[in-house]
Design a protein around this motif. Sequence first.
Motif, PDB file in Angstrom:
ATOM      1  N   UNK A 164       0.823  -1.207   0.000  1.00  0.00           N
ATOM      2  CA  UNK A 164       0.000   0.000   0.000  1.00  0.00           C
ATOM      3  C   UNK A 164       0.861   1.262   0.000  1.00  0.00           C
ATOM      4  N   UNK A 165       2.161   1.099   0.234  1.00  0.00           N
ATOM      5  CA  UNK A 165       3.106   2.210   0.146  1.00  0.00           C
ATOM      6  C   UNK A 165       3.452   2.378  -1.331  1.00  0.00           C
ATOM      7  N   UNK A 166       2.807   3.320  -2.000  1.00  0.00           N
ATOM      8  CA  UNK A 166       2.911   3.414  -3.455  1.00  0.00           C
ATOM      9  C   UNK A 166       4.335   3.655  -3.933  1.00  0.00           C
ATOM     10  N   UNK A 167       5.043   4.547  -3.273  1.00  0.00           N
ATOM     11  CA  UNK A 167       6.402   4.846  -3.716  1.00  0.00           C
ATOM     12  C   UNK A 167       7.285   3.607  -3.610  1.00  0.00           C
ATOM     13  N   UNK A 169       6.215   0.441  -3.547  1.00  0.00           N
ATOM     14  CA  UNK A 169       5.740  -0.563  -4.497  1.00  0.00           C
ATOM     15  C   UNK A 169       6.192  -0.238  -5.924  1.00  0.00           C
ATOM     16  N   UNK A 170       6.136   1.015  -6.295  1.00  0.00           N
ATOM     17  CA  UNK A 170       6.594   1.423  -7.625  1.00  0.00           C
ATOM     18  C   UNK A 170       8.074   1.102  -7.806  1.00  0.00           C
ATOM     19  N   UNK A 171       8.865   1.320  -6.746  1.00  0.00           N
ATOM     20  CA  UNK A 171      10.298   1.027  -6.821  1.00  0.00           C
ATOM     21  C   UNK A 171      10.539  -0.472  -6.993  1.00  0.00           C
ATOM     22  N   UNK A 172       9.751  -1.288  -6.295  1.00  0.00           N
ATOM     23  CA  UNK A 172       9.878  -2.739  -6.440  1.00  0.00           C
ATOM     24  C   UNK A 172       9.580  -3.162  -7.873  1.00  0.00           C
ATOM     25  N   UNK A 173       8.508  -2.640  -8.440  1.00  0.00           N
ATOM     26  CA  UNK A 173       8.146  -3.008  -9.812  1.00  0.00           C
ATOM     27  C   UNK A 173       9.212  -2.551 -10.807  1.00  0.00           C
ATOM     28  N   UNK A 174       9.820  -1.402 -10.564  1.00  0.00           N
ATOM     29  CA  UNK A 174      10.915  -0.941 -11.417  1.00  0.00           C
ATOM     30  C   UNK A 174      12.086  -1.914 -11.346  1.00  0.00           C
ATOM     31  N   UNK A 175      12.405  -2.344 -10.144  1.00  0.00           N
ATOM     32  CA  UNK A 175      13.494  -3.301  -9.934  1.00  0.00           C
ATOM     33  C   UNK A 175      13.193  -4.628 -10.634  1.00  0.00           C
ATOM     34  N   UNK A 176      11.982  -5.127 -10.443  1.00  0.00           N
ATOM     35  CA  UNK A 176      11.604  -6.414 -11.037  1.00  0.00           C
ATOM     36  C   UNK A 176      11.654  -6.336 -12.557  1.00  0.00           C
TER      37      UNK A 176
END
Length: 275
Positions: A164-167, A169-176
């Motif tokens: 739910x922490x958007x920033x 979560x967005x960083x995780x998706x960028x990494x993945x």
Amino acid sequence: MSSHRQSKKRRYLTWGVAGAAVVAGAGIAAQTSMAATTWPAQRTFTGRAFDACTAPSLAAMKAWNTGFYGAAAVYVGGKNRGCTQANLTASWVKSVSAVGWKLIPIYVGAQPSCQTGSSPEKLTAATAASLGTSDAADAVAKASALGMKAGSPVYLDMEPYDITNKACNDAVLTYVRAFDKALRAKTYRSGYYGFTSSSAKAVANATDQTDLPGNMWYALWDKKNTTTTDWPFKATQWTNHSRGHQYMVNSKETRGGYTITVDRDAWDGPVAITG
């Protein structure tokens, strides 16, 4: 994963802060999305697998080759890998493969900054893309050195975090995305280990499915040996032999005189190409 590793109790507690999200998402990104590349045929295993923090000895693997399990997951690398791997060598991979074992490579990459607990390598918005690329290069080098050839999958281990922490979560998706894109550029299939309440859900629910994993290994400890009846995401996601399910953890089992604490997995997806 089990002992790399947060305790079972702690991991359940971590789930509690993961937040709720609506199950959504499109179909999987193609595992062989680079059209100009000739991909080796996928080596698929369907059956029961186990994962243990430390790769067992060759003698133990031979003793455990009873037919109950047909595949074993091994931690090939990552700065957040929690157990030493004295047994995990190219010779071991060749020997256990000759016995008949199928192998599932896991890489414990960078973990998100919003995750509970400490990790030697954490990602941020500023470092996510570069870390994803460099970690993928390391994962391919480690897998290749063990004799796991091009066409093999590498499963990126992402432990629970607050989606739910958007920033974050967005960083995780960028990494993945960076990790997966770099894997596929080296002709290794992209896989992902995550929790149905957090890290796996984040990938499944991503509006943009570009460069996300082609194979999903979901942690759902319901003791059900299946990749279908308890599938928590859309039926159209990760079809065609692209799923694994970690359904039981911390199971102390003895076979042939060797006792190992393992996690149990239902498997219907790619495994390493060896031999």
